[in-house]
Design a protein around this motif. Structure first.
Motif, mmCIF file in Angstrom:
data_model
loop_
_atom_site.group_PDB
_atom_site.id
_atom_site.type_symbol
_atom_site.label_atom_id
_atom_site.label_comp_id
_atom_site.label_asym_id
_atom_site.label_seq_id
_atom_site.Cartn_x
_atom_site.Cartn_y
_atom_site.Cartn_z
ATOM 1 N N ASN A 1 0.782 -0.863 0.160
ATOM 2 C CA ASN A 1 0.014 0.099 0.094
ATOM 3 C C ASN A 1 0.829 1.781 0.037
ATOM 4 N N ILE A 2 1.974 1.465 -0.006
ATOM 5 C CA ILE A 2 2.544 2.869 -0.491
ATOM 6 C C ILE A 2 1.920 2.815 -1.980
ATOM 7 N N HIS A 3 1.799 3.932 -1.855
ATOM 8 C CA HIS A 3 1.575 4.947 -2.882
ATOM 9 C C HIS A 3 1.759 6.540 -2.273
ATOM 10 N N MET A 4 1.352 7.911 -3.454
ATOM 11 C CA MET A 4 1.434 8.832 -3.326
ATOM 12 C C MET A 4 -0.239 9.236 -3.009
ATOM 13 N N LEU B 1 1.869 13.571 -0.925
ATOM 14 C CA LEU B 1 2.163 12.912 0.400
ATOM 15 C C LEU B 1 2.397 11.005 -0.001
ATOM 16 N N ILE B 2 3.443 10.814 0.717
ATOM 17 C CA ILE B 2 3.204 9.508 0.839
ATOM 18 C C ILE B 2 2.550 8.669 1.672
ATOM 19 N N CYS B 3 1.403 7.349 1.774
ATOM 20 C CA CYS B 3 0.417 6.583 2.368
ATOM 21 C C CYS B 3 1.635 5.667 1.957
ATOM 22 N N ALA B 4 1.660 4.697 2.993
ATOM 23 C CA ALA B 4 2.120 3.158 3.430
ATOM 24 C C ALA B 4 1.479 2.261 4.464
ATOM 25 N N HIS C 1 0.202 3.379 9.844
ATOM 26 C CA HIS C 1 -0.662 2.508 8.132
ATOM 27 C C HIS C 1 -0.963 4.677 8.152
ATOM 28 N N GLY C 2 -0.501 4.431 7.189
ATOM 29 C CA GLY C 2 -1.252 6.064 6.469
ATOM 30 C C GLY C 2 -0.072 6.567 6.385
ATOM 31 N N LYS C 3 0.263 7.973 6.993
ATOM 32 C CA LYS C 3 1.846 8.702 6.157
ATOM 33 C C LYS C 3 2.122 9.204 7.374
ATOM 34 N N PRO C 4 3.436 8.340 7.500
ATOM 35 C CA PRO C 4 3.992 8.681 8.045
ATOM 36 C C PRO C 4 5.592 9.459 7.989
ATOM 37 N N ASP D 1 -1.288 10.079 15.588
ATOM 38 C CA ASP D 1 -1.365 11.136 15.713
ATOM 39 C C ASP D 1 -0.383 12.110 15.530
ATOM 40 N N ASN D 2 -0.798 12.250 17.383
ATOM 41 C CA ASN D 2 -0.115 13.489 17.845
ATOM 42 C C ASN D 2 0.867 12.868 18.682
ATOM 43 N N GLN D 3 1.114 11.534 18.528
ATOM 44 C CA GLN D 3 2.276 11.438 19.785
ATOM 45 C C GLN D 3 3.123 11.753 19.621
ATOM 46 N N ILE D 4 4.307 12.437 20.812
ATOM 47 C CA ILE D 4 5.473 12.836 20.618
ATOM 48 C C ILE D 4 7.038 11.741 19.587
ATOM 49 N N ARG D 5 7.321 11.547 19.216
ATOM 50 C CA ARG D 5 7.964 10.386 18.708
ATOM 51 C C ARG D 5 9.674 11.654 18.432
#
Length: 674
Positions: free
Chosen positions: A401-404, A409-412, A435-438, A499-503
């Motif tokens: 599922n890697i695609h623009m 933006l890239i999803c994966a 899963h989504g846009k890292p 989404d909003n985790q501080i990593r």
């Protein structure tokens, strides 16, 4: 550097097992024991041989039992824990352990001093050991050395029913054969056959829930008789390759090889030069690809695509081993498939696995960094069709599922597929579903687009497509990833609370050659990472304020995997943090002094665990003792890049890498060298 451990460092059997050493042979084989000289893991070995580089590894000589006889008294010099609580306590006679390009032990007992040193030959399954015995007692001394053998595949226990065939010849040559394996033992000691078995307790496997017991057998021993008031040497070579050089020659060659690595790097800082030597221990030949590869970590890991692409700039380029880098990049280029790079090269002729969204984008980054280091665009022109295909496949979509997306933006990722470096899966549990846009994948994406634009300019091609797409990606990234209230970036666009985790993943949006944030926001990201995630030994993978934070990495596999990316401190992102810090502070003298001061702390880290190396991880709450792999390639590589940046003169511009000049200027200078 010279690392010295005194009696206080091995006052008990437990202390003698806290730290170990590592020697490798460039084939995937290695030699690693505790500083007490014993095996505290089932993967500890005098000779872990690679029959087919780098993955087919066998624990041949597991450990050495050493006994000193003075008159009628026996003093055991080796240190080893056994089952049922028994132990050899040779550490009581051990005066010092020194690591200086090879391990050196010094023992003293009853008026007899023994100095022992070891080395592993490069590109051979060969280990050399030399004992120098100085007998100042009034009685004859006898040193007896007994190798305990496993002849077992790495990670498996020895089969005590294995039939060993012994061929003992005059002149100190013994051959031990079991099945298709044959060990040659050359020594100037007197050989004698025997038959013994041992069962061990592995302290550092037990604490991680791994196999805590193991066995080995002895079928041959060697003895050296040393008259009173005399000094003699006993040399021995253990080999699967029929090495006819003396043990002293093998040791001398190994030291020369390591010192040549440091000299070639051109780095001046003693800690950096030691890391260059450590970096060389991860480089290996791979039979299946007929090229070089980078092993991710010892004692557990083999070579993985993602780890290789992250480690390569430091391991190969900061150390100025461009030949290694070129071989590795060509190997990956020849195995590119549908825009993806292999994440794993399995043995036995099996097809590579491609479950990674970042390796291909980082491949483009590595080609770019290679060109800067080598001062030539030749490799970039060779790799251009591969890089072009990677971008095309990411735009149109490929596996996992890697695609623009429409926003550039890239999803994966999707389902149970984990395609970023936070890739743990525990049965049907994904501790870090991304899963989504890292954030880091999209930082790599933008960086790759700008690199392609830069290469087009250097080659006189039209790079407007890459320029336009990079602009679109940048606009979407800034709009969607920035968290104004926190002054930092989201970990991704996943559509979940994660989404909003501080990593720590956001730091690569600042440290890469080409980045999307303005200087003000880059400084804010660096500040947030420092306040929420920084430790002197690495970055936390999750803020301590997060309810999912795990403070400790320990216990059985399930517990360890659930903590792996949920706060556990990783060393390798620390390199990106320091590079980002230097960048946002314009590589000022003050910034360099600050980073140099903080880096100096790592000398302590390199004394603990595996001497001279940097580990994989530490506990998330209080990072004190190393966890996971005791030597990790990307940890060493990323910190090496920081040392390189500190020693380079710098100008600040988009495309800057490690303090070098801007991309366009540097590549323009390379144009006539294509």
């Amino acid at each position: 550097m010279r690392w010295i451990y005194g009696k206080q460092d091995f006052a008990t059997i437990e202390r003698s097992e806290e730290n170990c050493f590592l020697m490798t042979n460039g084939l995937g084989g290695f030699s690693s024991l505790t500083i007490g000289g014993g095996a505290a893991r089932n993967d500890h070995s005098v000779l872990m041989a690679a029959l087919s580089a780098p993955g087919e590894r066998y624990n041949i000589v597991h450990r050495l039992r050493e006994r000193l006889y003075i008159g009628g008294t026996c003093k055991v010099l080796s240190s080893q824990e056994f089952s049922l609580g028994a132990a050899e306590k040779g550490y009581e006679y051990l005066c010092s352990f020194v690591w200086e390009d090879r391990p050196v032990w010094r023992y003293f007992a009853g008026g007899v001093e023994i100095v022992k040193e070891m080395a592993m030959a490069w590109q051979e399954n060969t280990v050399a050991v030399v004992y120098e015995i100085r007998n100042e007692s009034g009685e004859q001394a006898v040193l007896e050395v007994t190798p305990f053998l496993q002849f077992a595949k790495k990670g498996e226990d020895a089969n005590l029913k294995t039939k060993f065939c012994v061929d003992k010849k005059n002149g100190g040559i013994g051959r031990i054969k079991a099945g298709s394996l044959e060990l040659e033992w050359r020594t100037d000691g007197e050989l004698e056959e025997l038959c013994e078995e041992e069962t061990y307790f592995y302290r550092y496997d037990a604490c991680d829930g791994r196999r805590e017991m193991g066995s080995a057998r002895a079928v041959l021993k060697a003895a050296l008789f040393v008259p009173p008031l005399s000094c003699l040497k006993m040399e021995m070579v253990f080999t699967l390759d029929h090495c006819e050089r003396s043990a002293s020659d093998v040791i001398r060659e190994a030291r020369t090889f390591r010192n040549d690595l440091a000299q070639t790097s051109g780095l001046k800082n003693p800690l950096a030069r030691e890391l260059v030597k450590s970096a060389g221990q991860f480089v290996s030949q791979r039979v299946s690809t007929k090229g070089k590869t980078i092993l991710a970590g010892y004692p557990f890991f083999e070579d993985w695509g993602r780890d290789t692409m992250i480690a390569l700039p430091g391991i190969c380029l900061s150390s100025r081993q461009t030949g290694w880098a070129r071989s590795i990049l060509r190997t990956f280029a020849s195995n590119e498939k549908d825009g993806l790079m292999p994440n794993l090269f399995p043995g036995g002729g099996n097809e590579p696995m491609y479950n990674t969204a970042d390796a291909a984008l980082l491949f483009i980054n590595c080609v770019y960094l290679y060109c800067q280091t080598a001062g030539s665009l030749q490799l970039a022109e060779e790799m251009y069709p591969v890089m072009e295909h990677i971008i095309e496949c990411y735009i149109n979509g490929t596996h996992y599922n890697i695609h623009m997306d429409e926003d550039g933006l890239i999803c994966a990722g999707g389902g149970m597929d984990q395609v970023t470096w936070m890739d743990v899966r525990v049965n049907d549990i994904l501790p870090t579903p991304r899963h989504g846009k890292p954030v880091e994948i999209n930082a790599y994406w933008y960086n790759a687009l700008k690199i392609m634009e830069t290469f087009c300019q250097a080659f006189g091609r039209d790079g407007s497509f890459y320029c336009h797409l990079a602009g679109k990606t940048k606009k979407s990234f800034v709009e969607q990833f920035w968290i104004e209230s926190e002054g930092c970036l989201k970990d991704g666009i996943f559509g979940t609370p994660a989404d909003n985790q501080i990593r720590c993943n956001q730091i690569w949006a600042v440290s890469l050659p080409f980045t999307m944030l303005d200087r003000t926001r880059e400084k804010m990201v660096v500040k947030a990472v420092y306040e929420k995630l920084y430790t002197p030994y690495g970055l936390r993978t999750l803020s301590m304020d997060d309810p999912q934070f795990h403070p400790v990495y320990a216990g059985e596999t399930f517990k360890r995997d659930m903590a792996y990316h949920q706060g556990t401190v990783w060393v390798f992102p620390l390199g990106a943090y320091y590079l980002a810090y230097l960048k946002v502070h314009d590589y000022s003298d003050h910034a360099k002094e600050t980073v140099a001061g903080q880096l100096a702390v790592l000398e302590g880290a390199m004394r603990e665990g595996c001497v001279g190396q940097l580990p994989e991880i530490y506990d998330g709450s209080v990072p004190t003792f190393s966890r996971g792999c005791f030597a990790q390639a990307w940890s060493v590589g990323e910190i090496l890049r920081v040392f390189e940046a500190l020693e380079n003169d710098s100008t600040v511009s988009d495309g800057q890498v490690n303090g070098r000049a801007s991309a366009s200027a540097r590549l323009a200078d390379c144009g006539n060298k294509v």
